[in-house]
Design a protein around this motif. Structure first.
Motif, PDB file in Angstrom:
ATOM      1  N   ALA A  44       0.840  -1.205   0.000  1.00  0.00           N
ATOM      2  CA  ALA A  44       0.000   0.000   0.000  1.00  0.00           C
ATOM      3  C   ALA A  44       0.871   1.249   0.000  1.00  0.00           C
ATOM      4  CB  ALA A  44      -0.914  -0.010   1.227  1.00  0.00           C
ATOM      5  N   ARG A  45       1.938   1.229   0.814  1.00  0.00           N
ATOM      6  CA  ARG A  45       2.835   2.382   0.844  1.00  0.00           C
ATOM      7  C   ARG A  45       3.511   2.595  -0.506  1.00  0.00           C
ATOM      8  NH1 ARG A  45       6.774   0.917   4.591  1.00  0.00           N
ATOM      9  NH2 ARG A  45       7.566  -0.281   2.861  1.00  0.00           N
ATOM     10  N   ASP A  46       3.978   1.500  -1.114  1.00  0.00           N
ATOM     11  CA  ASP A  46       4.640   1.619  -2.412  1.00  0.00           C
ATOM     12  C   ASP A  46       3.687   2.146  -3.479  1.00  0.00           C
ATOM     13  OD1 ASP A  46       6.908   0.659  -1.238  1.00  0.00           O
ATOM     14  OD2 ASP A  46       6.679  -1.396  -1.962  1.00  0.00           O
ATOM     15  N   PHE A  47       2.432   1.674  -3.433  1.00  0.00           N
ATOM     16  CA  PHE A  47       1.433   2.157  -4.377  1.00  0.00           C
ATOM     17  C   PHE A  47       1.197   3.658  -4.190  1.00  0.00           C
ATOM     18  CE2 PHE A  47      -3.034   3.390  -4.841  1.00  0.00           C
ATOM     19  CZ  PHE A  47      -3.208   3.202  -6.207  1.00  0.00           C
ATOM     20  N   TYR A  48       1.064   4.078  -2.931  1.00  0.00           N
ATOM     21  CA  TYR A  48       0.824   5.500  -2.664  1.00  0.00           C
ATOM     22  C   TYR A  48       2.043   6.336  -3.078  1.00  0.00           C
ATOM     23  CZ  TYR A  48      -1.128   9.540  -0.149  1.00  0.00           C
ATOM     24  OH  TYR A  48      -1.652  10.771   0.189  1.00  0.00           O
ATOM     25  N   GLY A  49       3.245   5.784  -2.881  1.00  0.00           N
ATOM     26  CA  GLY A  49       4.443   6.481  -3.320  1.00  0.00           C
ATOM     27  C   GLY A  49       4.487   6.650  -4.818  1.00  0.00           C
ATOM     28  N   LEU A  50       4.033   5.624  -5.550  1.00  0.00           N
ATOM     29  CA  LEU A  50       3.961   5.704  -7.007  1.00  0.00           C
ATOM     30  C   LEU A  50       2.997   6.800  -7.443  1.00  0.00           C
ATOM     31  CD1 LEU A  50       4.356   4.498  -9.886  1.00  0.00           C
ATOM     32  CD2 LEU A  50       2.533   2.892  -9.350  1.00  0.00           C
ATOM     33  N   TYR A  51       1.833   6.805  -6.813  1.00  0.00           N
ATOM     34  CA  TYR A  51       0.835   7.839  -7.101  1.00  0.00           C
ATOM     35  C   TYR A  51       1.377   9.227  -6.761  1.00  0.00           C
ATOM     36  CZ  TYR A  51      -3.208  10.807  -6.007  1.00  0.00           C
ATOM     37  OH  TYR A  51      -4.083  11.854  -5.905  1.00  0.00           O
ATOM     38  N   ALA A  52       2.072   9.333  -5.606  1.00  0.00           N
ATOM     39  CA  ALA A  52       2.614  10.627  -5.175  1.00  0.00           C
ATOM     40  C   ALA A  52       3.631  11.152  -6.171  1.00  0.00           C
ATOM     41  CB  ALA A  52       3.253  10.484  -3.798  1.00  0.00           C
ATOM     42  N   MET A  53       4.508  10.282  -6.676  1.00  0.00           N
ATOM     43  CA  MET A  53       5.523  10.726  -7.622  1.00  0.00           C
ATOM     44  C   MET A  53       4.869  11.236  -8.903  1.00  0.00           C
ATOM     45  SD  MET A  53       8.706   8.669  -9.317  1.00  0.00           S
ATOM     46  CE  MET A  53       7.686   7.985 -10.613  1.00  0.00           C
ATOM     47  N   ARG A  54       3.801  10.546  -9.302  1.00  0.00           N
ATOM     48  CA  ARG A  54       3.133  10.942 -10.545  1.00  0.00           C
ATOM     49  C   ARG A  54       2.402  12.274 -10.382  1.00  0.00           C
ATOM     50  NH1 ARG A  54      -1.846   9.307 -12.026  1.00  0.00           N
ATOM     51  NH2 ARG A  54      -1.817   7.537 -10.597  1.00  0.00           N
ATOM     52  N   VAL A  55       1.787  12.481  -9.203  1.00  0.00           N
ATOM     53  CA  VAL A  55       1.021  13.713  -8.978  1.00  0.00           C
ATOM     54  C   VAL A  55       1.937  14.885  -8.643  1.00  0.00           C
ATOM     55  CG1 VAL A  55      -0.709  14.772  -7.465  1.00  0.00           C
ATOM     56  CG2 VAL A  55      -1.038  12.445  -8.292  1.00  0.00           C
ATOM     57  N   GLY A  56       3.045  14.594  -7.898  1.00  0.00           N
ATOM     58  CA  GLY A  56       3.990  15.665  -7.604  1.00  0.00           C
ATOM     59  C   GLY A  56       4.136  16.010  -6.137  1.00  0.00           C
ATOM     60  N   PHE A  57       4.175  15.004  -5.275  1.00  0.00           N
ATOM     61  CA  PHE A  57       4.472  15.266  -3.866  1.00  0.00           C
ATOM     62  C   PHE A  57       5.220  14.068  -3.294  1.00  0.00           C
ATOM     63  CE2 PHE A  57       0.412  13.061  -3.839  1.00  0.00           C
ATOM     64  CZ  PHE A  57       0.426  12.253  -2.715  1.00  0.00           C
ATOM     65  N   LYS A  58       5.733  14.228  -2.073  1.00  0.00           N
ATOM     66  CA  LYS A  58       6.443  13.158  -1.388  1.00  0.00           C
ATOM     67  C   LYS A  58       5.567  12.584  -0.285  1.00  0.00           C
ATOM     68  CE  LYS A  58      11.001  15.260  -2.114  1.00  0.00           C
ATOM     69  NZ  LYS A  58      12.245  15.727  -1.432  1.00  0.00           N
ATOM     70  N   ILE A  59       5.920  11.373   0.154  1.00  0.00           N
ATOM     71  CA  ILE A  59       5.128  10.744   1.218  1.00  0.00           C
ATOM     72  C   ILE A  59       6.007  10.361   2.391  1.00  0.00           C
ATOM     73  CG2 ILE A  59       3.491   9.828  -0.469  1.00  0.00           C
ATOM     74  CD1 ILE A  59       4.685   7.024   0.196  1.00  0.00           C
ATOM     75  N   ARG A  60       5.364  10.214   3.547  1.00  0.00           N
ATOM     76  CA  ARG A  60       5.995   9.679   4.742  1.00  0.00           C
ATOM     77  C   ARG A  60       5.065   8.641   5.356  1.00  0.00           C
ATOM     78  NH1 ARG A  60       6.016  12.607   8.901  1.00  0.00           N
ATOM     79  NH2 ARG A  60       4.874  14.441   8.205  1.00  0.00           N
ATOM     80  N   THR A  61       5.651   7.740   6.146  1.00  0.00           N
ATOM     81  CA  THR A  61       4.832   6.800   6.909  1.00  0.00           C
ATOM     82  C   THR A  61       4.340   7.519   8.160  1.00  0.00           C
ATOM     83  OG1 THR A  61       6.088   4.902   6.114  1.00  0.00           O
ATOM     84  CG2 THR A  61       4.798   4.587   8.117  1.00  0.00           C
ATOM     85  N   GLY A  62       3.039   7.550   8.355  1.00  0.00           N
ATOM     86  CA  GLY A  62       2.462   8.278   9.482  1.00  0.00           C
ATOM     87  C   GLY A  62       2.128   7.369  10.649  1.00  0.00           C
ATOM     88  N   GLN A  63       1.039   7.680  11.307  1.00  0.00           N
ATOM     89  CA  GLN A  63       0.668   7.002  12.539  1.00  0.00           C
ATOM     90  C   GLN A  63       0.191   5.579  12.271  1.00  0.00           C
ATOM     91  OE1 GLN A  63      -2.237   9.235  14.649  1.00  0.00           O
ATOM     92  NE2 GLN A  63      -1.743   8.408  16.632  1.00  0.00           N
ATOM     93  N   LEU A  64       0.433   4.695  13.226  1.00  0.00           N
ATOM     94  CA  LEU A  64      -0.136   3.356  13.141  1.00  0.00           C
ATOM     95  C   LEU A  64      -0.976   3.101  14.381  1.00  0.00           C
ATOM     96  CD1 LEU A  64       1.486   1.310  15.228  1.00  0.00           C
ATOM     97  CD2 LEU A  64       3.145   1.228  13.415  1.00  0.00           C
ATOM     98  N   TYR A  65      -1.854   2.143  14.290  1.00  0.00           N
ATOM     99  CA  TYR A  65      -2.735   1.794  15.393  1.00  0.00           C
ATOM    100  C   TYR A  65      -2.624   0.294  15.644  1.00  0.00           C
ATOM    101  CZ  TYR A  65      -4.598   6.299  14.050  1.00  0.00           C
ATOM    102  OH  TYR A  65      -4.715   7.610  13.728  1.00  0.00           O
ATOM    103  N   ARG A  66      -2.631  -0.069  16.922  1.00  0.00           N
ATOM    104  CA  ARG A  66      -2.483  -1.476  17.292  1.00  0.00           C
ATOM    105  C   ARG A  66      -3.775  -2.033  17.888  1.00  0.00           C
ATOM    106  NH1 ARG A  66       2.754  -3.230  17.239  1.00  0.00           N
ATOM    107  NH2 ARG A  66       4.356  -1.612  17.076  1.00  0.00           N
TER     108      ARG A  66
END
Length: 760
Positions: A44-66
């Protein structure tokens, strides 16, 4: 209709099969949408990173929940790199996706926000911080790419022939003069025979480019605990040291089924200037490699280029922490740091050896901004034989509950060790200076507190006082022990205490007793009479303060159980705090009088503090106040209980600024006005408490009030940290409440969206 399952791979990476053919990745221009499924959160992160590169922004891993049931990760967020305000480059961008793990094991996008509050880059720009690597030219073989000095293929080294599968067996070559040639650039898909070969390759590449390398986070298999992937990072990654600038450059390798290691993630971009191409003077020798592999299981986060000649150096000071604890803790710290941007940890290093360890998460650091005026250093692990010297910094919140302000493993009980510990805590807590500290009476601790927190009042731990009393009073007459207790607990003035003590020592001919002389010299740190005038948030004198974790985590907790039990105990305490917060904001206390002063405090105080105040107010009806002195705006009252001549105190009042003090010193010690003062207020017809006698730390909205009060007394950087922690905690409460049902989710989302519109 079944949801689409995406098998995502990093941006621009051709998925290489063993034969070297290329596997199609499907439609790379797919838009993220609610309901989109992935086999893993990484995909999911890699997919979002691909989308981000195409649209024109960078991504970070945010909060997680347990999951509260078993502690496993149940959902996680991937956010725009400009989310938050921790760096000047961030704008609080709200764009994100959240994926949630289903019972089937799949990860599904359940929340999404595509709108950004900043300009986006051009389509196709290389913008993803995690996914910036470029693929090698497909037709060129790995043999051709890697046929350069310092890199040899297995076949060339062992058999003189070509290497199968393009696996690198990297050997360091001696360099002479300036005739060095640059190493091949790392890229996704590059394979190595072992993890050490990958590290040596990346370190040599770093030398040629002009930066240094540290061993970063590793990940283990849930099945057998073996290492499945690991990261090598730029030495300037993170912010734990002043020389570090949060550099994002790294190389991650992943273990394949065949046993080789492959680069699966890469970021070559640094956020700092690179040095000239240099060779480290201190080589990473076999001895240092053995240290990394055996002592730390390959994951100590240290600058290996700075190891002194690459050799292990014996510790100059004894450490009571087993070497097997460091890799476990550091792995935990780095995992927590990825989840919590406010997480802080530090390791004391002495001649290249790890010693004491300190850590605190963002919630603990924020709690200190609220309740760091009184701190308990709990070193009760020393009560018995211990497996690990585990200590905690604990405060008292506005519900009179203990709150964790930091944890530590203490290498030994030296002054240097405690000085490092207090200095590290002070730095982690944005230079918060406690008014009072409860800690053991060891000379090393006393000296360290005096050095790091001059002006703070050091109160000795009751358990240690009791232990020393049992040891030293055992041989003394019963009569002496009775008079000793009476002198300590019944003296009302310092003159009375000094007179009684000296008389007692003379009576039993104990003037030469070294222990009694030492206790008398330190009387201001343990005798109740001297402590009553100092603020200790009402922590009872003479009573042993219970350990924050109880029996869940202590000096006997074995290594394999330490982290799970630590997390479980911490979550339980914070759940109790959340319940009290909810009750204070949503339930009303009952008034028992018609006094305006009671109604005022009922609105302001938490349940617990209001109950203390209400009891003092009700008790005041049993007292009689008699004015004994008046001059100008100053008057003095004798307040005594009806029918009890011995229960009496003097109250002095000034009409100029409505200041008051009582000889019982309850307000000075606990921060709540006593029955004697309340009786005088009633006699003077004062219907509301003056503002100086309502401490912000006891209010229901303590977070907000303390933050506003901090504006004038802290730096802008510290104030920003307070605001970040405060908003993060508030947002977490929205998230927790908003995910209990679909209806509450819709309401919470709408509230936060409307609030976001007002902010922007």
């Amino acid at each position: 209709m079944n949801p689409m399952v995406v098998n995502a791979f990093p941006v621009g990476i051709v998925h290489v099969i063993n034969s070297g053919t290329v596997e199609s990745e499907g439609d790379l221009r797919m838009e993220p949408s609610v309901g989109l499924e992935f086999n893993s959160s990484d995909e999911a992160r890699d997919f979002y990173g691909l989308y981000a590169m195409r649209v024109g922004f960078k991504i970070r891993t945010g909060q997680l929940y347990r999951s509260r049931r078993d502690g496993s990760v149940s959902s996680r967020r991937f956010v725009c790199s400009k989310e938050g305000f921790q760096l000047n480059s961030r704008t609080g961008c709200p764009a994100f996706i959240r994926v949630q793990r289903r019972d089937s094991g799949k990860w599904v996008i359940d929340q999404i926000q595509k709108d950004h509050n900043h300009e986006l880059g051009l389509e196709g720009e290389n913008n993803s911080p995690v996914l910036q690597q470029k693929p090698p030219v497909a037709p060129k073989s790995l043999v051709e790419v890697l046929r350069r000095p310092k890199v040899k293929l297995l076949g060339q080294i062992e058999n003189g022939g070509s290497s199968p599968s393009g696996i690198i067996n990297f050997k360091r070559q001696k360099r002479g003069g300036d005739g060095r040639q640059p190493l091949p650039e790392p890229y996704t898909g590059l394979e190595f025979n072992t993890a050490n070969e990958a590290y040596e390759y990346y370190q040599s590449y770093a030398e040629s480019v002009g930066f240094r390398v540290r061993i970063g986070q590793l990940f283990r298999s849930k099945n057998d605990g073996s290492i499945t992937s690991r990261r090598f990072v730029c030495s300037k990654e993170g912010f734990q040291h002043p020389s570090r600038v949060g550099c994002g450059a790294f190389m991650r390798i992943k273990k394949k089924d065949a046993g080789s290691w492959m680069v699966d993630r890469l970021n070559k971009d640094h956020n700092h200037d690179l040095g000239e191409q240099t060779v480290y003077v201190n080589k990473f020798s076999t001895a240092s490699k053995k240290f990394i592999e055996e002592e730390t299981n390959g994951m100590v986060s240290m600058d290996l280029g700075e190891m002194n000649t690459g050799k292990l150096i014996k510790r100059s000071r004894e450490s009571k922490i087993g070497t097997d604890w460091y890799p476990v803790l550091l792995e935990y710290f780095q995992t927590r740091q990825a989840e919590d941007t406010g997480f802080f940890y530090s390791v004391e290093v002495d001649n290249g050896s790890c010693r004491s360890v300190f850590w605190a998460d963002g919630r603990s650091r924020y709690s200190c901004s609220q309740f760091g005026d009184v701190v308990i250093l709990d070193t009760s692990y020393r009560k018995s034989n211990y497996v690990v010297p585990f200590a905690t910094f604990v405060g008292v919140n506005h519900h009179k509950q203990p709150v964790l302000l930091g944890s530590a493993l203490i290498a030994n009980e030296s002054k240097e060790c405690f000085t490092w510990l207090f200095q590290t805590w002070f730095k982690a807590m944005s230079c918060c200076r406690p008014k009072s500290i409860i800690a053991d009476q060891d000379m090393a601790i006393q000296q360290a507190i005096t050095e790091v927190f001059p002006g703070a009042h050091h109160r000795f731990s009751s358990w240690q006082i009791r232990a020393k009393e049992r040891e030293n009073l055992r041989s003394m007459p019963i009569e002496f022990r009775y008079e000793y207790e009476k002198c300590i607990y019944e003296s009302q003035t310092t003159v009375e205490f000094n007179t009684t003590w000296n008389s007692l020592v003379s009576k039993y001919n104990l003037k030469g007793n070294a222990w009694l002389q030492q206790m008398y010299d330190k009387r201001e740190s343990w005798v109740p009479l001297y402590l009553r005038g100092k603020f200790f948030a009402g922590i009872p004198i003479g009573e042993t303060v219970e350990s924050f974790f109880g029996t869940q985590v202590n000096g006997q907790t074995p290594l394999r159980e330490f982290i799970p039990r630590y997390e479980q105990g911490l979550e339980q305490c914070r759940e109790d705090e959340r319940k009290e917060d909810f009750n204070s904001f949503n339930l009303q206390s009952f008034s028992q009088t018609k006094e305006a002063i009671e109604e005022q405090c009922r609105r302001l105080y938490t349940f617990t503090i209001f109950k203390i105040f209400q009891d003092e107010l009700l008790q005041s009806y049993s007292y009689i106040g008699i004015k004994t002195y008046e001059e100008g705006t100053i008057c003095r009252y004798l307040v005594r209980r009806s029918g009890n001549e011995n229960d009496k105190h003097a109250v002095t009042f000034s009409a100029v600024n409505l200041s008051v003090n009582c000889s019982c010193q309850m307000f000075e010690f606990e921060g709540v006005l006593c029955r004697h003062v309340l009786k005088v207020f009633k006699l003077l017809n004062i219907r509301e408490l003056p503002s100086q006698y309502i401490l912000p730390r006891w209010l229901r909205n303590a977070e907000y009030r303390i933050l506003c009060g901090a504006e004038s007394r802290v730096s802008s950087q510290e104030l920003k940290a307070f605001m970040i922690w405060s908003l993060r905690e508030t947002a977490c409460k929205y998230v927790e409440c908003g995910t209990t049902s679909v209806e509450k989710y819709k309401l919470a989302y709408e509230i936060m969206r409307e609030g976001g519109k007002r902010l922007y």
